[in-house]
Design an enzyme around this catalytic site. Structure first.
Site, PDB file in Angstrom:
ATOM      1  N   ASP A  23       0.839  -1.205   0.000  1.00 19.71           N
ATOM      2  CA  ASP A  23       0.000   0.000   0.000  1.00 19.71           C
ATOM      3  C   ASP A  23       0.873   1.254   0.000  1.00 19.71           C
ATOM      4  OD1 ASP A  23      -2.293   1.474   0.024  1.00 19.71           O
ATOM      5  OD2 ASP A  23      -2.732   1.183   2.145  1.00 19.71           O
ATOM      6  N   GLY A  24       0.338   2.318  -0.589  1.00 24.54           N
ATOM      7  CA  GLY A  24       1.002   3.621  -0.493  1.00 24.54           C
ATOM      8  C   GLY A  24       1.628   4.124  -1.786  1.00 24.54           C
ATOM      9  N   SER A  68      -6.826  -5.944  -6.013  1.00 25.58           N
ATOM     10  CA  SER A  68      -7.988  -6.510  -5.313  1.00 25.58           C
ATOM     11  C   SER A  68      -9.214  -6.468  -6.226  1.00 25.58           C
ATOM     12  CB  SER A  68      -8.269  -5.726  -4.028  1.00 25.58           C
ATOM     13  OG  SER A  68      -8.838  -4.476  -4.351  1.00 25.58           O
ATOM     14  N   GLU A  70     -11.838  -5.090  -5.463  1.00 25.43           N
ATOM     15  CA  GLU A  70     -12.370  -3.723  -5.350  1.00 25.43           C
ATOM     16  C   GLU A  70     -11.599  -2.749  -6.250  1.00 25.43           C
ATOM     17  OE1 GLU A  70     -11.663  -5.710  -2.634  1.00 25.43           O
ATOM     18  OE2 GLU A  70     -13.784  -6.179  -2.346  1.00 25.43           O
ATOM     19  N   ASN A  71     -10.341  -3.085  -6.578  1.00 26.45           N
ATOM     20  CA  ASN A  71      -9.518  -2.173  -7.393  1.00 26.45           C
ATOM     21  C   ASN A  71     -10.072  -1.958  -8.810  1.00 26.45           C
ATOM     22  OD1 ASN A  71      -6.296  -3.211  -6.003  1.00 26.45           O
ATOM     23  ND2 ASN A  71      -7.627  -1.510  -5.417  1.00 26.45           N
TER      24      ASN A  71
END
Ligand code: FPP
Length: 248
Positions: A23-24, A68, A70-71
């Site tokens: 992440d990030g 993901s 959701e991505n």
């Protein structure tokens, strides 16, 4: 002295399976007034560094949450850039995987990937099938709840077709219906960029996983940060519900 010992790691207590929520990337780019996609490009460099370092250290299973379920809802341009990066990664890294004896594996709703990415993925998995030094699993179009639901559907289908009976539905058999059926449960989950969330990753498998969160953004994560995470893991006592005394 092995590479592992040189870094102060105890080779007898290495996590067998390390899973990472990378992440990030977006924040890394924003801090530099760059487009989010530049963060993902830099993120791929971090993937390369961490895969190589994990193999050097002696990790047997490395699982990366690369995209993901959701991505898919991200802006179309970003989704396309991520798919292009994945495709390029598979092309560029094949020789390195073969050279380092790394088997590529993937989990998720893989048929939702663009056809050329899906085909390249299957091809890379096939070409590295004989490699046993480390298994690199990419979670792609992955969701933990979807995986559990898929396992339930698989069990129902096996019951209906009389491949299994009711007494064969138990805690030992359930994981064989998950996409991770060939992997041990993760020992260590690393999440970068300081968020304390599991984000629908390996929900069943992480029942006893040690969680390590670092403020470092994914594009800045490399071998040094990986070793810090494993050292922290090695300082912990894993009790799996038992008392300290029972572990002696
Ligand atoms: C999270 O950062 C990262 C992702 C959603 C994608 C991860 C992808 C890569 C590291 C590159 C492609 C991977 C491979 C294996 C080639 P974010 O965009 O959510 O960051 P933010 O929370 O700071 O916005």
């Amino acid at each position: 002295m092995t590479d592992t010992q040189a870094h102060g790691l105890d080779p007898r207590r290495l996590p067998r399976h390390v899973a990472i929520i990378m992440d990030g990337n977006g924040r890394w780019a924003k801090r530099r007034s760059l487009h989010r996609i530049s963060g993902h490009i830099k993120g791929v460099e971090a993937v390369r560094a961490v895969v190589t370092a994990s193999r050097e250290i002696g990790i047997q299973y490395l699982t990366l949450y690369a995209f993901s379920k959701e991505n898919w809802k991200r802006p179309e341009e970003e989704v396309k850039a991520l798919m292009d990066l994945l495709y390029d990664y598979l092309i560029k890294e094949l020789d390195e995987m073969l050279h380092n004896d790394i088997r590529l594996n993937a989990i998720g709703e893989l048929t939702n990937l663009p056809a050329r990415v899906y085909e390249k993925l299957l091809d890379t998995m096939e070409r590295t099938r004989h490699c046993h030094g480390m298994t690199l699993t990419l979670a792609l179009s992955y969701g933990g709840r979807a995986e559990i639901l898929h396992a339930v559907q698989s069990i129902i289908s096996d019951l209906e077709n009389k491949r299994i009976s009711h007494d064969q539905i138990n805690l030992d058999a359930f994981p064989s219906h998950l996409w991770t059926r060939e992997l041990p449960d993760p020992d260590l989950l690393i999440r970068t960029s300081g968020e304390y969330r599991i984000s629908n990753f390996l929900l069943w498998q992480m029942a006893y996983t040690e969680i390590y969160v670092t403020e470092t953004l994914w594009p800045d994560f490399g071998k040094k940060e990986l070793i810090e995470a494993i050292l922290d893991y090695q300082s912990r006592e894993r009790r799996f519900g038992l008392t300290s005394e029972q572990l002696i």
